[in-house]
Design an enzyme around this catalytic site. Structure first.
Site, PDB file in Angstrom:
ATOM      1  N   SER A   1       0.841  -1.182  -0.087  1.00 10.89           N
ATOM      2  CA  SER A   1       0.087  -0.058  -0.089  1.00 10.89           C
ATOM      3  C   SER A   1       0.877   1.426   0.117  1.00 10.89           C
ATOM      4  CB  SER A   1      -0.996   0.223   1.144  1.00 10.89           C
ATOM      5  OG  SER A   1      -0.305   0.120   2.331  1.00 10.89           O
TER       6      SER A   1
ATOM      7  N   HIS B   1      -5.270  -4.426  -1.349  1.00 13.17           N
ATOM      8  CA  HIS B   1      -4.951  -3.334  -2.365  1.00 13.17           C
ATOM      9  C   HIS B   1      -5.300  -3.892  -3.591  1.00 13.17           C
ATOM     10  CE1 HIS B   1      -4.340   0.296   0.064  1.00 13.17           C
ATOM     11  NE2 HIS B   1      -3.944  -0.741   1.044  1.00 13.17           N
TER      12      HIS B   1
ATOM     13  N   LYS C   1     -11.719  -0.905   0.082  1.00  8.91           N
ATOM     14  CA  LYS C   1     -11.077  -0.285  -0.845  1.00  8.91           C
ATOM     15  C   LYS C   1     -11.993  -0.398  -2.279  1.00  8.91           C
ATOM     16  CE  LYS C   1      -6.837  -0.426   1.784  1.00  8.91           C
ATOM     17  NZ  LYS C   1      -7.740   0.446   2.709  1.00  8.91           N
TER      18      LYS C   1
END
Lengths: 410, 82
Positions: free
Chosen positions: A185, A213, A244
């Site tokens: 990240s 991610h 996310k």
């Protein structure tokens, strides 16, 4: 030293860092207009630091699903699934996640942080070894600490460093869990998963990959790095988040191993947390369905990532090693990073600033994350803001220390 | 098997670049108070130390380590175990 002196020390550190100027941590967002725009400090800014990769937070279908669930099932579950039971939608979401990954089963946690805490602390314990990439997220470190296992680290993305440590473990590799992330990240680089899987096989240990991610970002179907690299069959446990690409909050693990179901009975972060609210589960299910049915979102995301990365590289900013939706500019000092961050806000662009000790190797980062919902014009606006600050920084004329960064090295 | 003193001398090679000029290192040197190492810097140094001594140092074991001498003792103990 009294009990609260530790916190008071933090206050001094904070003041020394910020020099009385605006605090980049926990910025008040006065109003959110869309997945890519909000009002901050009384002005409209482009959001380029929210990890909202597919831009689904304002998707009409997700919002409607949440509305419907809110009306049908109420605002919250008011307790854990072990105590209060599982709603039908919790079970449906788990079934859909398992089906999406082609795995035997899935388990849903109430936050991505809790997914790592819950999985790691259930999988390893005293006498076992958690062998983690040095740049792993804090939730992985904290999960390891909670587990009581021996925590060993290998150098970031360095299979040779991993191999050495596995070699030293001898027969204990059978009780070792390697933990890596699909997409890191901070700098947006990917794990060298093919090589890591090869080592996992050779040494006979287990492997967990955090795809927080990379879900919705990597792989032909958006399953993440394990899919992209064709290594999914060798990954024992995948962990991910809803906060996310799926625009909600919560976390999960999927696995083909039947033991995953037993995690529910040994994982304190699963047992002792209220389960996700029905509205969150509903919007997450809809977002997962969109992720599966609209691959064009991923294409748009990558177009935007390439556009931003290419332009910032051209401007001379030092970036992470891989093109990805996480685009981080590396600065020499925290002051430079803070000045660039403040300059970007003044230019109407919100990004993240990341400082040591939260960053790898003590780096100071100004981190952007792009979204499929960004228009090409918004990406250009972000680039123009970076360009304006780059030029000012180069001129070094009439500019205060805290307003403008030193020119990043090419 | 390396002696405690040998291990300490080799540790100083890794720690010396982090010490302020004029600070003399010895077994009692406090890694946090004297050298100003934060927890992140310390665990990064451990990666180098592990390679230097071909030993794995669990992060859990570091919570009891305050001085260079205690780190040397920990490494000696771990190399004996191997």
């Amino acid at each position: 030293m009294s009990l609260l002196d530790r916190l008071r020390t933090l206050s001094q550190d904070r003041e020394a860092l910020l020099h009385g100027e605006s605090d980049p941590f926990g910025v008040p967002v006065e109003e959110v207009y869309s997945a890519t725009e909000a009002r901050i400090g009384g002005r409209t800014v482009v959001l380029a630091g929210t990890n909202n990769y597919l831009g689904l937070t304002f998707d009409p279908g997700c919002i409607q699903a949440a509305h419907d669930a809110l009306a049908a099932s109420g605002t919250g579950t008011t307790g854990s699934r072990m105590a209060n039971g599982s709603y039908a939608s919790h079970l449906e979401l788990e079934r859909e996640l398992a089906e999406f990954y082609g795995c035997r089963s899935a388990i849903v946690f109430s936050a991505g942080y809790l997914a790592n805490l819950g999985m790691i602390s259930a999988l390893v314990g005293p006498g076992d070894v958690a062998l983690i990439d040095a740049d792993c997220h804090a939730s992985i470190y904290d999960g390891c600490r909670l587990s009581g296992a021996d925590i060993l680290r290998f150098r970031h993305n360095d299979p040779e460093s991993l191999d050495k440590r596995l070699g030293r473990l001898g027969e204990q590799t059978a009780r070792t869990l390697i933990i890596v992330e699909g997409l890191y990240s901070m700098l947006g680089d990917r794990a060298r998963l093919e090589e890591i899987v090869e080592l996992k096989r050779r040494h006979g240990c287990f492997l967990m990959v955090d795809e927080a991610h990379s879900l919705g970002v990597l792989g032909e179907n958006g399953r993440g790095l394990a899919e992209e690299t064709g290594t999914a069959a060798d990954v024992d446990f995948i962990v991910g988040t809803f906060s996310k690409s799926l625009g909600g909050v919560g976390g999960f693990s999927v696995s083909d191993r039947p033991e995953l179901e037993l995690v529910r009975y040994s994982s304190r972060p699963y047992i002792f947390t209220a389960s996700p609210a029905p509205s969150v589960v509903a919007s997450t299910r809809e977002a997962l369905s969109i992720l599966r049915s609209r691959p064009e979102l991923r294409e748009r995301l990558w177009d935007n990532a390439r556009r931003l990365y290419g332009k910032l590289e051209e401007l001379g900013y030092r970036l992470g090693p891989d093109v990805s939706p996480v685009v981080a500019a590396r600065l020499d000092t925290p002051d430079q990073a803070l000045a660039l961050w403040r300059g970007l806000i003044d230019e109407g662009v919100y990004v993240n600033v990341m400082l040591p000790p939260a960053t790898p190797a003590g780096q100071s980062l100004v981190r952007c994350s792009v979204s499929a919902a960004h228009t090409p014009e918004q990406i250009d606006r972000i680039c123009e803001a970076f360009a304006a600050l780059r030029e000012q920084a180069s001129s070094e004329a009439g500019l205060s220390r805290h307003r403008v960064p030193r020119a990043p090295e090419a | 098997m390396a002696s405690y003193d040998d291990i300490l001398e080799r540790l100083f090679v890794h720690l010396r670049p982090l010490a302020r000029p004029g600070v003399e290192l010895d077994g009692d040197t406090d890694l946090v108070r004297t050298l100003g190492l934060d927890s992140t810097t310390l665990v990064d140094i451990i990666l180098d130390v592990e390679d230097e001594f071909d030993v794995s140092v669990p992060l859990n074991a570091l919570s009891d380590v305050q001085t260079a001498g205690e780190l040397a003792t920990l490494i000696r103990g771990l190399t004996e175990e191997q």
